[in-house]
Design an enzyme around this catalytic site. Structure first.
Site, PDB file in Angstrom:
ATOM      1  N   SER A   1      23.191  -8.916  83.411  1.00 36.44           N
ATOM      2  CA  SER A   1      22.552  -7.755  84.011  1.00 36.44           C
ATOM      3  C   SER A   1      23.504  -7.153  85.036  1.00 36.44           C
ATOM      4  O   SER A   1      24.155  -7.890  85.780  1.00 36.44           O
ATOM      5  CB  SER A   1      21.238  -8.151  84.687  1.00 36.44           C
ATOM      6  OG  SER A   1      20.587  -7.017  85.231  1.00 36.44           O
TER       7      SER A   1
ATOM      8  N   HIS B   1      26.336   1.056  92.272  1.00 38.56           N
ATOM      9  CA  HIS B   1      25.989   2.057  93.283  1.00 38.56           C
ATOM     10  C   HIS B   1      27.308   2.617  93.788  1.00 38.56           C
ATOM     11  O   HIS B   1      28.089   1.901  94.429  1.00 38.56           O
ATOM     12  CB  HIS B   1      25.156   1.445  94.405  1.00 38.56           C
ATOM     13  CG  HIS B   1      23.814   0.954  93.953  1.00 38.56           C
ATOM     14  ND1 HIS B   1      22.825   1.818  93.536  1.00 38.56           N
ATOM     15  CD2 HIS B   1      23.305  -0.295  93.836  1.00 38.56           C
ATOM     16  CE1 HIS B   1      21.747   1.118  93.193  1.00 38.56           C
ATOM     17  NE2 HIS B   1      22.019  -0.163  93.354  1.00 38.56           N
TER      18      HIS B   1
ATOM     19  N   HIS C   1      22.826   1.159  84.903  1.00 43.17           N
ATOM     20  CA  HIS C   1      22.233  -0.173  84.785  1.00 43.17           C
ATOM     21  C   HIS C   1      22.362  -0.623  83.345  1.00 43.17           C
ATOM     22  O   HIS C   1      22.217   0.173  82.413  1.00 43.17           O
ATOM     23  CB  HIS C   1      20.753  -0.119  85.186  1.00 43.17           C
ATOM     24  CG  HIS C   1      19.940  -1.258  84.656  1.00 43.17           C
ATOM     25  ND1 HIS C   1      19.153  -1.148  83.516  1.00 43.17           N
ATOM     26  CD2 HIS C   1      19.785  -2.535  85.085  1.00 43.17           C
ATOM     27  CE1 HIS C   1      18.557  -2.295  83.284  1.00 43.17           C
ATOM     28  NE2 HIS C   1      18.923  -3.168  84.206  1.00 43.17           N
TER      29      HIS C   1
ATOM     30  N   ASN D   1      21.497  -4.270  80.790  1.00 45.36           N
ATOM     31  CA  ASN D   1      21.023  -5.645  80.661  1.00 45.36           C
ATOM     32  C   ASN D   1      20.960  -5.992  79.191  1.00 45.36           C
ATOM     33  O   ASN D   1      20.492  -5.203  78.379  1.00 45.36           O
ATOM     34  CB  ASN D   1      19.631  -5.792  81.296  1.00 45.36           C
ATOM     35  CG  ASN D   1      19.015  -7.148  81.018  1.00 45.36           C
ATOM     36  OD1 ASN D   1      18.311  -7.325  80.022  1.00 45.36           O
ATOM     37  ND2 ASN D   1      19.271  -8.096  81.883  1.00 45.36           N
TER      38      ASN D   1
ATOM     39  N   ARG E   1      19.749  -9.549  76.993  1.00 43.27           N
ATOM     40  CA  ARG E   1      19.148 -10.853  77.225  1.00 43.27           C
ATOM     41  C   ARG E   1      18.636 -11.455  75.925  1.00 43.27           C
ATOM     42  O   ARG E   1      18.339 -10.735  74.956  1.00 43.27           O
ATOM     43  CB  ARG E   1      17.999 -10.747  78.228  1.00 43.27           C
ATOM     44  CG  ARG E   1      16.921  -9.755  77.811  1.00 43.27           C
ATOM     45  CD  ARG E   1      15.951  -9.452  78.929  1.00 43.27           C
ATOM     46  NE  ARG E   1      14.969  -8.447  78.543  1.00 43.27           N
ATOM     47  CZ  ARG E   1      15.163  -7.136  78.654  1.00 43.27           C
ATOM     48  NH1 ARG E   1      16.295  -6.673  79.140  1.00 43.27           N
ATOM     49  NH2 ARG E   1      14.221  -6.287  78.286  1.00 43.27           N
TER      50      ARG E   1
ATOM     51  N   HIS F   1      24.550   9.230  75.949  1.00 44.37           N
ATOM     52  CA  HIS F   1      23.594   9.063  74.849  1.00 44.37           C
ATOM     53  C   HIS F   1      24.296   8.979  73.501  1.00 44.37           C
ATOM     54  O   HIS F   1      23.827   8.259  72.602  1.00 44.37           O
ATOM     55  CB  HIS F   1      22.573  10.196  74.864  1.00 44.37           C
ATOM     56  CG  HIS F   1      21.479   9.998  75.866  1.00 44.37           C
ATOM     57  ND1 HIS F   1      20.309   9.361  75.547  1.00 44.37           N
ATOM     58  CD2 HIS F   1      21.384  10.332  77.179  1.00 44.37           C
ATOM     59  CE1 HIS F   1      19.517   9.324  76.619  1.00 44.37           C
ATOM     60  NE2 HIS F   1      20.160   9.904  77.623  1.00 44.37           N
TER      61      HIS F   1
ATOM     62  N   HIS G   1       4.496   6.926  90.491  1.00 39.67           N
ATOM     63  CA  HIS G   1       4.008   7.613  91.692  1.00 39.67           C
ATOM     64  C   HIS G   1       4.775   8.903  91.981  1.00 39.67           C
ATOM     65  O   HIS G   1       4.294   9.768  92.712  1.00 39.67           O
ATOM     66  CB  HIS G   1       4.054   6.677  92.911  1.00 39.67           C
ATOM     67  CG  HIS G   1       5.391   6.082  93.204  1.00 39.67           C
ATOM     68  ND1 HIS G   1       5.903   5.029  92.491  1.00 39.67           N
ATOM     69  CD2 HIS G   1       6.315   6.383  94.146  1.00 39.67           C
ATOM     70  CE1 HIS G   1       7.091   4.690  92.977  1.00 39.67           C
ATOM     71  NE2 HIS G   1       7.363   5.509  93.973  1.00 39.67           N
TER      72      HIS G   1
END
Length: 264
Positions: A89, A93, A103, A105, A107, A138, A165
């Site tokens: 992972s 920044h 990002h 990952n 697994r 993409h 939110h």
């Protein structure tokens, strides 16, 4: 130390560690004065992991972590049987606000009765979207998967990386898949490896193109505001973060995804 229990597990762990090293070297090529610092940790159920972190002029903070752990029962699931989980992972920044956060990952999880693959990568501009960069990112993902899986996995990413939110996606998307098992292990393994091995091509050209873009104090302030949204998603919604804590993972490794600064 992780004890592998099958040829399958050994192949996967070997691939993941080689992928981790390849990505570390790729990132270090942009940061010639700095090197990743590595730290090993042990898991109470068996195995452990290795944290790799760099802080420099290009990467304000980046982490590329590998883990391979065992446990008596799979966290966040009803089944009560031993599990094996391993993965790589990473998070970046960037010092320059015009260089997006990325990002990735990949697994693999195995229990006594089943196995599956998961992973993907996604791009999060911190206030400065660039259509050319998004299209490149993409396209690399699409080339690695083919049209059908790319369409499915990109839709998964749009739904998964959604900040409820704020009523918006975390970034400009990417690919995401979980519990992937078609019944053909070798076919699924090759797809999964293809995702991991395409990652550097998705992001390094973007970073090389944007790393010398001039920016202002106001640009940096905007970046920090968007970083706050990234923090909120990871702590409130991200399943990997929850899995790490519930399974007794290393908090330092889990929280490597947090940016060095953010403002609210």
């Amino acid at each position: 130390m992780l004890q592998v229990e099958s040829v399958r597990q050994e192949e996967i762990v070997t691939y993941l560690k080689e992928l981790r090293d390849e990505i570390v070297q790729g990132f270090e090529s942009l940061e010639p004065a700095q090197r990743f610092e590595r730290k090993c940790w042990d898991h109470h159920g068996g195995g452990g992991g290795e944290i790799s972190v760099i802080r420099g002029d290009v990467f304000e903070k980046a982490a590329v972590n590998w883990s391979g752990v065992r446990g008596k029962s799979l966290p966040l699931k009803e089944e009560d049987e031993p599990f094996f989980a391993t993965g790589v992972s990473l998070i970046t920044h960037m010092a320059n606000p015009f260089m997006p956060t990325v990002h990735m990952n990949v697994r693999y999880i195995e229990t006594a009765s089943r196995w599956w693959f998961g992973g993907g990568y996604d791009l999060t501009p911190m206030g400065f979207d660039n259509e050319e960069d998004t299209a490149h990112f993409h396209q690399v993902a699409k080339d690695s998967l083919g049209d059908t899986l790319y369409k499915e996995f990109s839709q998964n990413a749009a739904e998964y990386f959604y900040i409820k939110h704020w009523k918006k996606e975390r970034g400009v998307g990417g690919i995401f898949f979980d519990h992937y098992n078609t019944g053909d292990f070798e076919q699924d393994l090759q797809m999964w490896k293809g995702v991991g091995s395409s990652f550097l091509e998705s992001i390094l050209p973007i970073y090389k193109k944007r790393q010398h873009t001039p920016y202002t104090v106001e640009d940096k302030a905007k970046q920090n505001q968007l970083r706050a949204h990234y923090v909120e998603f990871n702590l409130l919604y991200d399943r990997g973060t929850k899995f790490g804590f519930v399974s007794g993972g290393n908090p330092e490794a889990i929280l490597c995804s947090m940016p060095p600064t953010a403002t609210w």
